[in-house]
Design an enzyme around this catalytic site. Structure first.
Site, mmCIF file in Angstrom:
data_model
loop_
_atom_site.group_PDB
_atom_site.id
_atom_site.type_symbol
_atom_site.label_atom_id
_atom_site.label_comp_id
_atom_site.label_asym_id
_atom_site.label_seq_id
_atom_site.Cartn_x
_atom_site.Cartn_y
_atom_site.Cartn_z
ATOM 1 N N ARG A 178 0.799 -1.226 0.000
ATOM 2 C CA ARG A 178 0.000 0.000 0.000
ATOM 3 C C ARG A 178 0.832 1.276 0.000
ATOM 4 N NH1 ARG A 178 -2.827 -4.084 2.064
ATOM 5 N NH2 ARG A 178 -0.761 -4.584 2.813
ATOM 6 N N THR A 179 1.781 1.367 0.930
ATOM 7 C CA THR A 179 2.487 2.642 1.125
ATOM 8 C C THR A 179 3.330 2.994 -0.097
ATOM 9 O OG1 THR A 179 2.587 2.007 3.451
ATOM 10 C CG2 THR A 179 3.888 3.925 2.795
ATOM 11 N N LYS A 228 25.730 -5.238 -1.553
ATOM 12 C CA LYS A 228 27.207 -5.235 -1.582
ATOM 13 C C LYS A 228 27.775 -4.529 -0.349
ATOM 14 C CE LYS A 228 26.739 -4.663 -6.539
ATOM 15 N NZ LYS A 228 26.748 -3.605 -7.568
ATOM 16 N N ARG A 265 11.161 3.813 3.994
ATOM 17 C CA ARG A 265 10.701 2.743 4.896
ATOM 18 C C ARG A 265 11.928 1.915 5.258
ATOM 19 N NH1 ARG A 265 5.585 -1.199 4.687
ATOM 20 N NH2 ARG A 265 4.676 0.791 5.312
ATOM 21 N N HIS A 296 4.634 5.544 11.750
ATOM 22 C CA HIS A 296 4.149 5.452 10.368
ATOM 23 C C HIS A 296 3.172 6.621 10.191
ATOM 24 C CE1 HIS A 296 3.029 3.970 6.570
ATOM 25 N NE2 HIS A 296 2.650 2.737 6.854
HETATM 26 N N1 CP Z 1 -0.364 -0.250 5.946
HETATM 27 C C1 CP Z 1 0.822 -0.419 5.369
HETATM 28 O O1 CP Z 1 1.821 0.231 5.703
HETATM 29 O O2 CP Z 1 0.829 -1.371 4.380
HETATM 30 P P1 CP Z 1 2.091 -1.779 3.505
HETATM 31 O O3 CP Z 1 3.073 -2.473 4.432
HETATM 32 O O4 CP Z 1 1.568 -2.703 2.444
HETATM 33 O O5 CP Z 1 2.695 -0.532 2.941
#
Ligand code: CP
Length: 302
Positions: free
Chosen positions: A54-55, A82, A104, A132
């Site tokens: 999603r993100t 590497k 992320r 998040h």
């Molecule tokens: N909710 C969320 O962060 O989903 P993803 O890990 O798929 O990005």
């Protein structure tokens, strides 16, 4: 605001501005041509060291809808294998002219470190078990759209709080916006410092459900668990899973949320996941507008 690292950094007015901007930008998604020229000439790098569905895709779509150039960087298949460090990877991408870096990472604090190394804006797309922020913002946006307000809303966040960056970001944001949050989990899945969080805590899901306007179910993050936190998945599901019977005991207008990915049959039954009261796909759709809003506010220079 130069970076978006934590919802704890947002004032009531800043958070409301993001939600209001997302509401305006959502209208772009209803047009036949879903593009604005706002970020033409800007470059957004999506730097993902952890898996995401999603993100990552919604940040990419959001940047493209604002006409930015988008570079998708996944640690898998890159020179990270590497031995290249996060700092050198970030400086390499900056040298190519990144105005915004969406990161992320499995390490809590990675986004904060990155913000010290690069000139552009850093957007935290999930750092370890820490935060998040865009997930919490899209959750708040969804609650406001569905229920018409955030002030005074009673929100239960249920499940693996210990490993959840979504829970922390939601508690910080929702309390800033006037909602009341109750965390519901077995004692083993709560952080030791939870008493310092601005929310209530309960071990009893059945007691909290009838008093909740929103019930946000969280996935048990088995990939972050190196020991046993509950006797069996069956027992966890019996005590902390949301099924049709429990749904029927929630107030009539109350909604069920989940940040995804869901594990059907564990924290949420298929019946509840597919119910019209479950906002999971709506949250995903709102995520695009919300991420357009933060990219616009951080990168447009206005
Ligand atoms: N909710 C969320 O962060 O989903 P993803 O890990 O798929 O990005």
């Amino acid at each position: 605001m130069r970076h978006l690292l934590s919802t704890g950094d947002l004032s009531h007015d800043e958070a409301t501005l993001i939600l209001d901007t997302a509401a305006e930008l959502a209208q772009v998604g209803d047009r036949s041509v879903k593009k604005l020229p706002t970020l033409r000439g800007r470059t957004v790098v999506n730097l993902f060291y952890e898996d995401s569905t999603r993100t990552r895709t919604s940040f990419e779509l959001a940047a493209k809808r604002l006409s930015a150039d988008v570079v998708n960087f996944s640690a898998k298949g890159s020179s990270v294998s590497k031995g290249e460090s996060l700092k050198d990877t970030a400086l390499t991408l900056q040298a190519m002219g990144a105005d915004g870096v969406v990161i992320r990472h499995s390490a809590s604090g990675a986004a904060h470190r990155l913000a010290n190394w690069v000139d552009g804006s850093v957007l935290n797309a999930g750092d370890g078990t820490h935060e998040h922020p865009t997930q919490a913002l899209l959750d708040a946006f969804t609650m406001r759209s569905r229920l018409g307000r955030l002030e005074g809303l009673r929100v239960a966040v249920v499940g693996d709080i210990l490993h959840s960056r979504v829970a922390r970001s939601n508690v910080l944001l929702l309390t800033t916006l006037g909602a009341h949050v109750t965390l519901v989990a077995p004692p083993t899945l709560l952080p030791v410092s939870v008493h310092t969080w601005p929310c209530e805590v309960s071990y009893d899901l059945d007691a909290v459900l009838p008093k909740s306007d929103v019930v946000m179910m969280l996935r048990v993050q088995a990939e972050r668990m190196h020991e046993s936190f509950f006797p069996s998945t069956r027992e966890y599901s019996r005590n902390y899973g949301l099924d049709g019977e429990r749904l029927s005991r929630m107030p009539e207008d109350a909604i069920v949320m989940h940040p995804g990915p869901m594990v059907r049959g564990m924290e949420i039954s298929a019946e509840v996941a597919d119910s019209p009261r479950c906002t999971v796909t709506e949250q995903v759709a709102n995520g695009v507008s919300l991420r357009m809003a933060v990219l616009y506010l951080l990168l447009s220079g206005s």
